[in-house]
Design a protein around this motif. Structure first.
Motif, mmCIF file in Angstrom:
data_model
loop_
_atom_site.group_PDB
_atom_site.id
_atom_site.type_symbol
_atom_site.label_atom_id
_atom_site.label_comp_id
_atom_site.label_asym_id
_atom_site.label_seq_id
_atom_site.Cartn_x
_atom_site.Cartn_y
_atom_site.Cartn_z
ATOM 1 N N TRP A 42 -12.051 -7.927 -1.820
ATOM 2 C CA TRP A 42 -12.587 -6.660 -2.312
ATOM 3 C C TRP A 42 -14.089 -6.501 -2.023
ATOM 4 O O TRP A 42 -14.769 -5.717 -2.681
ATOM 5 C CB TRP A 42 -12.355 -6.475 -3.809
ATOM 6 C CG TRP A 42 -10.918 -6.350 -4.241
ATOM 7 C CD1 TRP A 42 -10.044 -7.364 -4.437
ATOM 8 C CD2 TRP A 42 -10.201 -5.148 -4.552
ATOM 9 N NE1 TRP A 42 -8.830 -6.888 -4.843
ATOM 10 C CE2 TRP A 42 -8.888 -5.524 -4.947
ATOM 11 C CE3 TRP A 42 -10.525 -3.790 -4.556
ATOM 12 C CZ2 TRP A 42 -7.923 -4.608 -5.319
ATOM 13 C CZ3 TRP A 42 -9.569 -2.884 -4.941
ATOM 14 C CH2 TRP A 42 -8.281 -3.287 -5.311
ATOM 15 N N TYR B 295 -8.642 3.105 -7.592
ATOM 16 C CA TYR B 295 -8.519 1.651 -7.652
ATOM 17 C C TYR B 295 -7.041 1.225 -7.631
ATOM 18 O O TYR B 295 -6.650 0.302 -6.912
ATOM 19 C CB TYR B 295 -9.212 1.154 -8.916
ATOM 20 C CG TYR B 295 -9.186 -0.342 -9.081
ATOM 21 C CD1 TYR B 295 -9.924 -1.167 -8.244
ATOM 22 C CD2 TYR B 295 -8.435 -0.930 -10.097
ATOM 23 C CE1 TYR B 295 -9.895 -2.546 -8.400
ATOM 24 C CE2 TYR B 295 -8.408 -2.302 -10.262
ATOM 25 C CZ TYR B 295 -9.147 -3.106 -9.411
ATOM 26 O OH TYR B 295 -9.110 -4.459 -9.568
ATOM 27 N N GLN B 296 -6.225 1.979 -8.400
ATOM 28 C CA GLN B 296 -4.785 1.660 -8.426
ATOM 29 C C GLN B 296 -4.162 1.790 -7.039
ATOM 30 O O GLN B 296 -3.340 0.971 -6.621
ATOM 31 C CB GLN B 296 -4.055 2.606 -9.385
ATOM 32 C CG GLN B 296 -4.305 2.269 -10.826
ATOM 33 C CD GLN B 296 -3.962 3.448 -11.734
ATOM 34 O OE1 GLN B 296 -3.315 4.408 -11.321
ATOM 35 N NE2 GLN B 296 -4.415 3.391 -12.969
ATOM 36 N N TYR C 28 -5.739 1.507 -4.157
ATOM 37 C CA TYR C 28 -6.221 0.424 -3.285
ATOM 38 C C TYR C 28 -5.430 -0.848 -3.565
ATOM 39 O O TYR C 28 -5.017 -1.557 -2.650
ATOM 40 C CB TYR C 28 -7.716 0.135 -3.516
ATOM 41 C CG TYR C 28 -8.643 1.314 -3.288
ATOM 42 C CD1 TYR C 28 -8.247 2.413 -2.525
ATOM 43 C CD2 TYR C 28 -9.934 1.331 -3.824
ATOM 44 C CE1 TYR C 28 -9.091 3.493 -2.326
ATOM 45 C CE2 TYR C 28 -10.789 2.399 -3.619
ATOM 46 C CZ TYR C 28 -10.361 3.476 -2.892
ATOM 47 O OH TYR C 28 -11.198 4.543 -2.698
ATOM 48 N N GLN C 29 -5.195 -1.090 -4.853
ATOM 49 C CA GLN C 29 -4.415 -2.275 -5.237
ATOM 50 C C GLN C 29 -3.031 -2.241 -4.614
ATOM 51 O O GLN C 29 -2.526 -3.250 -4.124
ATOM 52 C CB GLN C 29 -4.248 -2.296 -6.756
ATOM 53 C CG GLN C 29 -5.253 -3.200 -7.419
ATOM 54 C CD GLN C 29 -5.020 -3.259 -8.922
ATOM 55 O OE1 GLN C 29 -4.588 -2.291 -9.526
ATOM 56 N NE2 GLN C 29 -5.335 -4.380 -9.509
ATOM 57 N N LYS C 30 -2.454 -1.031 -4.635
ATOM 58 C CA LYS C 30 -1.109 -0.858 -4.085
ATOM 59 C C LYS C 30 -1.093 -1.234 -2.598
ATOM 60 O O LYS C 30 -0.189 -1.929 -2.135
ATOM 61 C CB LYS C 30 -0.701 0.611 -4.269
ATOM 62 C CG LYS C 30 0.744 0.874 -4.051
ATOM 63 C CD LYS C 30 1.139 2.167 -4.740
ATOM 64 C CE LYS C 30 1.813 3.120 -3.777
ATOM 65 N NZ LYS C 30 1.885 4.476 -4.312
ATOM 66 N N PHE D 237 -3.210 -3.211 -1.049
ATOM 67 C CA PHE D 237 -3.411 -4.663 -0.967
ATOM 68 C C PHE D 237 -2.074 -5.401 -1.129
ATOM 69 O O PHE D 237 -1.775 -6.351 -0.432
ATOM 70 C CB PHE D 237 -4.364 -5.144 -2.068
ATOM 71 C CG PHE D 237 -5.799 -5.256 -1.602
ATOM 72 C CD1 PHE D 237 -6.141 -6.081 -0.533
ATOM 73 C CD2 PHE D 237 -6.808 -4.549 -2.247
ATOM 74 C CE1 PHE D 237 -7.462 -6.196 -0.114
ATOM 75 C CE2 PHE D 237 -8.133 -4.654 -1.826
ATOM 76 C CZ PHE D 237 -8.460 -5.479 -0.757
ATOM 77 N N THR D 238 -1.256 -4.916 -2.086
ATOM 78 C CA THR D 238 -0.005 -5.603 -2.374
ATOM 79 C C THR D 238 1.085 -5.281 -1.353
ATOM 80 O O THR D 238 1.772 -6.172 -0.876
ATOM 81 C CB THR D 238 0.532 -5.193 -3.771
ATOM 82 O OG1 THR D 238 -0.570 -4.844 -4.597
ATOM 83 C CG2 THR D 238 1.338 -6.278 -4.425
#
Ligand code: ADP
Length: 337
Positions: free
Chosen positions: A22, A60-61, A63-65, A67-68
């Protein structure tokens, strides 16, 4: 600036990249402008060190998605007075590339357009209903065959106008969550067959064939809304196959889903336009000068209705050979097909 940086400045998008931990690895000029910071200040910092507020936002949510899932995501989001269009891509190093731009002006224009459509369709509905009513009365009361024919024509045109305005009204209602969904459990097989047969009987131009060996299949949904989808798919199938009279409606079951497909043998849809036909107001352009009446709303509203039922509408097509639109719906718990 190297060649790539120049290219990224020229896209008109704000742009930054994050590594797998990040940390900022790049930030272009527009991003510096939106984030009111400088590249020097954020490079090497983790995103929440540079912008603590980010962790509470939908950005942010998303971006996390990425990433996963390692799948790109495109979304629109409002933040501190600005509407952003954001495109997030996974990159080889395990990090993210994020492009975004201000689309506030377009959003505001869309809102004004939607408001206009809502008001106009609402205001038009009453006079059109009155017009239809009086044309019907006239038709019943007059004796002169020529006048009866005139009244029929008025009624016919008023009905077409009524359909267009109803489509616009539905669009407005569904956008503001005001379209009625009276949900009930019912047998979808007999419901769909009856709906299709009624349309088939009224069609002066096409042979609509019902194919299914299913006996019963329970679905939870709004009959009125699902009939609207069937109507829409069948009226498109007729409209876009002016030279081929056959239309086949198939009802099948696959695991926990019911599939209703409407196949025509008409003009078809070229690959490039297929993802767009479900966008509102979208109509496929025809370069041979053909025109078809309509507003480009039916499929958009139909797909939203299908989604509301936990289902979807998909499309297969071959230009010049026809299209098949398939409505899928989940079977309800009370299954007995
Ligand atoms: P419209 O009122 O224009 O028919 P729809 O939302 O129902 O609006 O459909 C959107 C567009 O998708 C149509 O304008 C047409 O270009 C294309 N389309 C829809 N159904 C078919 C079909 N069965 N065959 C070919 N093209 C179709």
């Amino acid at each position: 600036m190297n060649q790539w940086e120049t290219l990224l400045e020229g896209t008109g998008y704000a742009y930054f990249t994050l590594d797998r931990d990040w940390r900022f690895t790049h930030l272009n000029k527009q991003a510096e402008y939106f984030e009111t910071t400088t590249k020097a200040e954020v490079l090497g910092k983790k995103i929440w060190e540079a912008f603590p507020r980010i962790v509470e936002t939908p950005f942010y949510q998303q971006y996390q998605k990425v990433f996963t899932t390692k799948q790109p995501v495109i979304f629109e989001e409002f933040d501190q007075g600005i509407w952003f269009e954001v495109r997030v891509f996974p990159i080889d190093s395990g990090g993210l590339a994020v492009y975004y731009r201000d689309i506030t002006e377009r959003k505001q224009f869309d809102e004004r357009k939607d408001e206009f459509i809502r008001l106009a369709s609402h205001e038009l509905k009453t006079p059109i209903t009155t017009l239809r009513l009086y044309a019907e009365l006239l038709q019943e009361q007059i004796k002169d065959p020529e006048l009866i024919d005139h009244a029929k024509k008025i009624l016919n045109q008023a009905s077409q106008l009524d359909e267009l305005v109803s489509e616009l009204l539905d669009l407005s209602r569904i956008q503001i969550g005001k379209l009625n969904f009276e949900m009930e459990d019912f047998d979808f097989v007999s419901f769909a067959r009856e709906t299709v047969e009624t349309i088939a009987k009224a069609s002066p131009t096409h042979r609509i064939q019902w194919v299914s060996d299913l006996r019963r299949a329970s679905v939870r949904g709004s009959k009125a809304r699902l009939a609207q989808i069937i109507n829409n798919l069948l009226s498109n199938a007729q409209k876009y196959s002016p030279e081929r009279a056959d239309i086949i409606v198939r009802l099948t079951r696959e695991r926990r889903q019911i599939l209703l497909s409407v196949q025509d043998f008409g003009i078809g849809i070229p690959l490039a336009f297929r993802p767009k036909v479900f966008d509102r107001f979208y109509q496929v352009p025809h370069n041979n000068g053909d025109t078809f009446p309509g507003l480009g709303i039916g499929l958009h509203v139909s797909k939203l209705i299908a989604n509301k039922h936990g289902g979807d509408i998909t499309l297969h097509s071959r230009p010049g050979q026809g299209s098949t639109f398939t409505l899928t719906l989940p079977l309800s718990k009370k299954v007995d097909a």
